[in-house]
Motif scaffolding. Structure first.
Motif, PDB file in Angstrom:
ATOM      1  N   GLY A   1      -3.258  22.415  -3.059  1.00 23.74           N
ATOM      2  CA  GLY A   1      -4.247  22.473  -3.973  1.00 23.74           C
ATOM      3  C   GLY A   1      -5.695  21.388  -3.934  1.00 23.74           C
ATOM      4  O   GLY A   1      -6.354  21.262  -4.785  1.00 23.74           O
ATOM      5  N   ALA A   2      -5.462  20.782  -3.232  1.00 20.63           N
ATOM      6  CA  ALA A   2      -6.412  19.419  -3.082  1.00 20.63           C
ATOM      7  C   ALA A   2      -7.649  20.106  -2.313  1.00 20.63           C
ATOM      8  O   ALA A   2      -7.539  20.941  -1.685  1.00 20.63           O
ATOM      9  CB  ALA A   2      -5.682  18.141  -2.192  1.00 20.63           C
ATOM     10  N   ASP A   3      -8.555  19.444  -2.590  1.00 15.01           N
ATOM     11  CA  ASP A   3      -9.990  19.573  -1.991  1.00 15.01           C
ATOM     12  C   ASP A   3      -9.935  19.335  -0.545  1.00 15.01           C
ATOM     13  O   ASP A   3      -9.175  18.271  -0.340  1.00 15.01           O
ATOM     14  CB  ASP A   3     -10.996  18.927  -2.495  1.00 15.01           C
ATOM     15  N   PRO A   4     -10.176  20.020   0.382  1.00 13.94           N
ATOM     16  CA  PRO A   4     -10.148  20.037   1.714  1.00 13.94           C
ATOM     17  C   PRO A   4     -10.849  18.698   2.442  1.00 13.94           C
ATOM     18  O   PRO A   4     -10.339  17.880   3.055  1.00 13.94           O
ATOM     19  CB  PRO A   4     -10.682  21.254   2.346  1.00 13.94           C
ATOM     20  N   ALA A   5     -11.787  18.359   1.456  1.00 16.23           N
ATOM     21  CA  ALA A   5     -12.484  17.228   2.002  1.00 16.23           C
ATOM     22  C   ALA A   5     -11.820  15.818   1.628  1.00 16.23           C
ATOM     23  O   ALA A   5     -11.661  14.772   2.527  1.00 16.23           O
ATOM     24  CB  ALA A   5     -13.851  16.987   1.170  1.00 16.23           C
ATOM     25  N   VAL A   6     -10.878  15.896   0.482  1.00 14.23           N
ATOM     26  CA  VAL A   6      -9.946  14.551   0.229  1.00 14.23           C
ATOM     27  C   VAL A   6      -8.855  14.717   1.059  1.00 14.23           C
ATOM     28  O   VAL A   6      -8.444  13.702   1.772  1.00 14.23           O
ATOM     29  CB  VAL A   6      -9.427  15.049  -1.291  1.00 14.23           C
ATOM     30  N   ALA A   7      -8.268  15.796   1.662  1.00 14.35           N
ATOM     31  CA  ALA A   7      -7.104  15.879   2.467  1.00 14.35           C
ATOM     32  C   ALA A   7      -7.825  15.449   4.115  1.00 14.35           C
ATOM     33  O   ALA A   7      -6.740  14.734   4.500  1.00 14.35           O
ATOM     34  CB  ALA A   7      -6.657  17.482   2.658  1.00 14.35           C
ATOM     35  N   VAL A   8      -8.896  15.779   4.316  1.00 15.51           N
ATOM     36  CA  VAL A   8      -9.231  15.311   5.395  1.00 15.51           C
ATOM     37  C   VAL A   8      -9.552  13.913   5.587  1.00 15.51           C
ATOM     38  O   VAL A   8      -9.285  12.948   6.512  1.00 15.51           O
ATOM     39  CB  VAL A   8     -10.572  15.958   6.348  1.00 15.51           C
TER      40      VAL A   8
ATOM     41  N   THR B   1       0.889  -1.102  -0.150  1.00 16.58           N
ATOM     42  CA  THR B   1      -0.139   0.186   0.010  1.00 16.58           C
ATOM     43  C   THR B   1       0.744   1.161  -0.037  1.00 16.58           C
ATOM     44  O   THR B   1       1.985   1.165   0.325  1.00 16.58           O
ATOM     45  CB  THR B   1      -0.811  -0.100   1.245  1.00 16.58           C
ATOM     46  N   ASP B   2       0.353   2.454  -0.407  1.00 16.46           N
ATOM     47  CA  ASP B   2       1.070   3.503  -0.286  1.00 16.46           C
ATOM     48  C   ASP B   2       0.684   4.232   0.989  1.00 16.46           C
ATOM     49  O   ASP B   2      -0.272   4.305   1.658  1.00 16.46           O
ATOM     50  CB  ASP B   2       0.547   4.521  -1.397  1.00 16.46           C
ATOM     51  N   VAL B   3       1.730   5.043   1.484  1.00 16.34           N
ATOM     52  CA  VAL B   3       1.657   5.708   3.014  1.00 16.34           C
ATOM     53  C   VAL B   3       0.281   6.788   2.701  1.00 16.34           C
ATOM     54  O   VAL B   3      -0.544   6.690   3.547  1.00 16.34           O
ATOM     55  CB  VAL B   3       2.772   6.676   3.264  1.00 16.34           C
ATOM     56  N   LEU B   4       0.248   7.504   1.850  1.00 18.21           N
ATOM     57  CA  LEU B   4      -0.747   8.361   1.382  1.00 18.21           C
ATOM     58  C   LEU B   4      -1.400   7.821   0.188  1.00 18.21           C
ATOM     59  O   LEU B   4      -1.027   8.214  -0.849  1.00 18.21           O
ATOM     60  CB  LEU B   4      -0.452   9.681   1.464  1.00 18.21           C
ATOM     61  N   ALA B   5      -2.559   7.113   0.193  1.00 24.84           N
ATOM     62  CA  ALA B   5      -3.118   6.498  -0.964  1.00 24.84           C
ATOM     63  C   ALA B   5      -4.007   7.554  -1.782  1.00 24.84           C
ATOM     64  O   ALA B   5      -4.231   6.799  -2.925  1.00 24.84           O
ATOM     65  CB  ALA B   5      -3.755   5.253  -0.596  1.00 24.84           C
ATOM     66  N   GLU B   6      -4.229   8.718  -1.514  1.00 29.93           N
ATOM     67  CA  GLU B   6      -5.045   9.523  -2.194  1.00 29.93           C
ATOM     68  C   GLU B   6      -4.264  10.335  -3.229  1.00 29.93           C
ATOM     69  O   GLU B   6      -3.321  10.931  -2.751  1.00 29.93           O
ATOM     70  CB  GLU B   6      -5.412  10.540  -1.236  1.00 29.93           C
TER      71      GLU B   6
ATOM     72  N   VAL C   1      -2.123  16.507  11.111  1.00 33.01           N
ATOM     73  CA  VAL C   1      -2.393  18.020  10.933  1.00 33.01           C
ATOM     74  C   VAL C   1      -1.711  18.429   9.681  1.00 33.01           C
ATOM     75  O   VAL C   1      -2.262  18.882   8.785  1.00 33.01           O
ATOM     76  CB  VAL C   1      -2.131  18.968  12.001  1.00 33.01           C
ATOM     77  N   GLY C   2      -0.308  17.706   9.616  1.00 28.74           N
ATOM     78  CA  GLY C   2       0.465  18.019   8.291  1.00 28.74           C
ATOM     79  C   GLY C   2       0.019  17.491   7.012  1.00 28.74           C
ATOM     80  O   GLY C   2      -0.025  17.926   6.031  1.00 28.74           O
ATOM     81  N   ILE C   3      -0.531  16.433   7.066  1.00 28.25           N
ATOM     82  CA  ILE C   3      -1.602  15.868   5.991  1.00 28.25           C
ATOM     83  C   ILE C   3      -2.313  16.692   5.595  1.00 28.25           C
ATOM     84  O   ILE C   3      -2.457  16.950   4.204  1.00 28.25           O
ATOM     85  CB  ILE C   3      -1.941  14.301   6.297  1.00 28.25           C
ATOM     86  N   ALA C   4      -3.407  16.853   6.294  1.00 25.10           N
ATOM     87  CA  ALA C   4      -4.367  17.956   5.779  1.00 25.10           C
ATOM     88  C   ALA C   4      -3.826  19.314   5.385  1.00 25.10           C
ATOM     89  O   ALA C   4      -4.338  19.579   4.389  1.00 25.10           O
ATOM     90  CB  ALA C   4      -5.308  18.247   7.092  1.00 25.10           C
ATOM     91  N   ALA C   5      -2.989  20.070   6.165  1.00 23.29           N
ATOM     92  CA  ALA C   5      -2.431  21.265   5.458  1.00 23.29           C
ATOM     93  C   ALA C   5      -1.640  21.180   4.451  1.00 23.29           C
ATOM     94  O   ALA C   5      -1.959  21.901   3.476  1.00 23.29           O
ATOM     95  CB  ALA C   5      -1.549  21.931   6.796  1.00 23.29           C
ATOM     96  N   GLY C   6      -0.815  20.021   4.296  1.00 20.76           N
ATOM     97  CA  GLY C   6      -0.055  19.848   3.175  1.00 20.76           C
ATOM     98  C   GLY C   6      -1.020  19.565   1.950  1.00 20.76           C
ATOM     99  O   GLY C   6      -0.768  20.127   0.765  1.00 20.76           O
ATOM    100  N   GLY C   7      -1.906  18.775   2.062  1.00 19.27           N
ATOM    101  CA  GLY C   7      -3.022  18.639   0.990  1.00 19.27           C
ATOM    102  C   GLY C   7      -3.405  19.871   0.421  1.00 19.27           C
ATOM    103  O   GLY C   7      -3.826  19.964  -0.655  1.00 19.27           O
ATOM    104  N   ILE C   8      -3.958  20.764   1.433  1.00 17.14           N
ATOM    105  CA  ILE C   8      -4.692  21.618   1.095  1.00 17.14           C
ATOM    106  C   ILE C   8      -3.943  22.961   0.474  1.00 17.14           C
ATOM    107  O   ILE C   8      -4.230  23.625  -0.492  1.00 17.14           O
ATOM    108  CB  ILE C   8      -5.588  22.481   2.162  1.00 17.14           C
ATOM    109  N   LEU C   9      -2.531  22.714   0.871  1.00 16.84           N
ATOM    110  CA  LEU C   9      -1.606  23.903   0.398  1.00 16.84           C
ATOM    111  C   LEU C   9      -1.272  23.557  -1.107  1.00 16.84           C
ATOM    112  O   LEU C   9      -0.884  24.448  -1.933  1.00 16.84           O
ATOM    113  CB  LEU C   9      -0.288  23.946   1.393  1.00 16.84           C
TER     114      LEU C   9
END
Length: 155
Positions: free
Chosen positions: A100-107, A37-42, A90-98
């Motif tokens: 350009g990912a959709d905030p729902a996808v990051a969460v 699997t990937d660490v962050l699969a999205e 928190v870093g996953i969510a912040a990094g995803g949003i920064l």
């Protein structure tokens, strides 16, 4: 020669932080290999979320690890691990949003990580590295010496 007062807390925190980051990256890679699997699969998150999460976690580990090393209590390793886990999430969510990912996808990626083996790997890694930093700060060992460097041999 007087007994050593131990390793200075900033130096012990530095070595513990480097050890934490190295062990976490190794642990993530090995877990990924074992679980396929990937660490962050999205895929929408890109690499920025993982990089940001590790940087935030390392900074929080360094700050909380320094405090735990100064106190010199091994139970502090558990608090360092808890703070590091929270910082990584928190870093996953912040990094995803920064990036350009959709905030729902990051969460959602935060939730996926929180119920994966990677969370356990990160928790154990942070606790072990913090414990090692605390042990390094508490040690009373001194540097190795050649026989002719010892003060008691001069007489």
């Amino acid at each position: 020669m007087s007994p050593s007062a131990g390793v200075a807390p900033p130096i012990a925190a530095f070595f513990a932080t480097i050890g934490f980051a190295a062990l976490a990256i190794f642990g993530f890679g090995f877990t990924s290999l074992l679980t396929d699997t990937d660490v962050l699969a999205e895929p929408a998150l890109g690499q920025g979320a993982g990089i940001t999460a590790m940087l935030v976690a390392a900074l929080v580990f360094a700050a909380t690890g320094y405090g735990a090393i100064r106190r010199g209590r091994y139970v502090g390793a558990l608090w360092v691990a808890a703070a590091t886990l929270a910082a990584y999430l928190v870093g996953i969510a912040a990094g995803g949003i920064l990036t350009g990912a959709d905030p729902a996808v990051a969460v959602g990626a935060v939730g996926d990580f929180a119920v994966s083996w990677y969370l356990l790997v990160l928790a154990v890694t942070a606790a072990v590295a913090a414990w090692a930093g605390i042990a390094l700060g508490r040690t009373r060992a001194s540097r190795p010496q050649w026989p002719w460097e010892r003060a008691d041999d001069e007489e």
